[in-house]
Enzyme design. Structure first.
Site, PDB file in Angstrom:
ATOM      1  N   GLY A  57       0.791  -1.215   0.000  1.00 37.44           N
ATOM      2  CA  GLY A  57       0.000   0.000   0.000  1.00 37.44           C
ATOM      3  C   GLY A  57       0.826   1.268   0.000  1.00 37.44           C
ATOM      4  N   HIS A  58       2.152   1.119   0.069  1.00 34.19           N
ATOM      5  CA  HIS A  58       3.036   2.283   0.106  1.00 34.19           C
ATOM      6  C   HIS A  58       3.912   2.367  -1.141  1.00 34.19           C
ATOM      7  CE1 HIS A  58       1.616   2.495   4.129  1.00 34.19           C
ATOM      8  NE2 HIS A  58       2.198   1.360   4.477  1.00 34.19           N
ATOM      9  N   ASP A 111       6.236  -5.052  12.390  1.00 36.45           N
ATOM     10  CA  ASP A 111       7.444  -5.274  11.594  1.00 36.45           C
ATOM     11  C   ASP A 111       8.611  -5.680  12.486  1.00 36.45           C
ATOM     12  OD1 ASP A 111       6.542  -4.578   8.892  1.00 36.45           O
ATOM     13  OD2 ASP A 111       6.310  -2.558   9.675  1.00 36.45           O
ATOM     14  N   HIS A 218      -0.494   5.564   7.878  1.00 34.01           N
ATOM     15  CA  HIS A 218      -1.574   4.607   8.126  1.00 34.01           C
ATOM     16  C   HIS A 218      -2.771   5.285   8.782  1.00 34.01           C
ATOM     17  CE1 HIS A 218       2.285   2.315   8.442  1.00 34.01           C
ATOM     18  NE2 HIS A 218       1.672   1.614   7.509  1.00 34.01           N
TER      19      HIS A 218
END
Length: 331
Positions: A57-58, A111, A218
């Protein structure tokens, strides 16, 4: 929803399939894992391997920077979701050449947990993996070590990759990344949410005509919501925070990155850069090799971020070292 997808649950897999098909000069899937993108242009000489990654999404962040003398592999998670430990480990197995690997990614809890597990699995195989977390988002936390990584990812990745390309050992490559991170500062503004392809809904609510300075990629809360202001006023506000955080003074030299978040027109991005250029010149700060474009996005979010990097001769050399990837090149 104004998105061109098929089944939203298959969006990441279909995106990756299309990316590898289109960018076959540069990349391929790892042999045993289609959530790991590996470079087809890795040096044949053993050297430290650079592994980056995070949620989808980035784009072009992560997978777009795999190529010659930049990232050797990217680990790809679901949208706004960390990759699981197994592909983190598989990336190491796919690219390690005996000199160790450096994980780099934005400082997000999922992460950290999953890449750490991947590093432990690699250690069981006798492969040394070190980690550098990117923490450039100045508003996300008061303590630097708790801050998020945003567009500054690109800068930190580049510094480490250049050090690896010069043949430095793992400790020195890690040190280069840490130095770049310590000198990289970012802040953004959002004028809309991004849209999840699975649900077709915004990831957070924002009224038409509103903006939020300091918001994360986000949807993490920023400073406050206000009515959208002219570009110069928005840039002035962000630059004020950045200059204060950096204690920037006349005679210094910086790298500037204006990063679009996915939905902001290029015209608007250059209008914002124009004001950044004016502010820094008025302050007597020199600008080296500015970048304007979409480097770390949030799907279709309308917004942008400003990144300033305090430079010395070492960092300038690392950022200017040639590389060639689908979305970032230095000649």
């Amino acid at each position: 929803m104004r998105r061109l997808v098929n089944d939203g649950y298959e969006a990441v897999e279909e995106m990756l399939a299309g990316y590898v098909a289109a960018q076959g000069k540069y990349v391929d899937f790892a042999e045993n894992d289609k959530r790991v993108i590996v470079s087809k242009q890795m040096s044949e000489e053993p050297r430290v391997r650079i592994i980056v990654g995070g949620g989808s999404g980035h784009e072009p962040l992560f997978l777009g920077y795999v190529g010659k003398d930049f990232a050797d592999a990217a680990v790809v998670g679901n949208i706004n979701t960390s990759p699981s430990p197994e592909p983190c480990y598989n990336a190491v197995k796919a690219v390690d050449s005996g000199k160790g690997c450096l994980y780099m990614y934005g400082n997000y809890a999922g992460d950290v947990m999953n890449f750490d597990m991947g590093a432990e699995m690699a250690a069981d195989d006798g492969i040394r993996v070190e980690t550098v977390l990117v923490t450039d988002d100045i508003y996300s936390a008061e303590n630097v070590e708790d801050r998020r990584g945003v567009a500054g990812d690109l800068i930190v990745f580049k510094a480490a990759a250049s050090a690896a390309a010069k043949g430095l050992d793992l400790d020195a490559v890690k040190q280069a990344a840490e130095k770049a991170n310590a000198n990289t500062f970012s802040m953004g503004v959002a004028l809309s949410s991004s849209t999840l392809p699975v649900t077709g809904k915004a990831i957070f609510e924002m009224k038409e005509g509103e903006m939020e300075v300091g918001m994360g990629i986000h949807g993490e809360p920023g400073i406050k919501r206000t009515s959208i202001e002219p570009a110069d006023k928005v840039v002035d506000q962000i630059m004020g925070y950045l200059i204060e955080e950096m204690k920037l003074t006349a005679g210094e030299e910086v790298h500037v990155l204006i990063n679009g978040l996915g939905g902001l027109p290029v015209m608007d991005q250059y209008i914002c850069y124009r004001r950044v250029d004016e502010i820094l010149k008025e302050k007597g700060v020199h600008i080296h090799s500015p970048l304007v474009g979409n480097y770390a996005t949030s799907m279709d979010m309308i917004g942008m971020s400003i990144t300033l990097v305090r430079l010395d001769d070492e960092l300038k050399d690392l950022l200017d070292t040639p590389c060639d990837t689908p979305y970032f090149k230095v000649d």
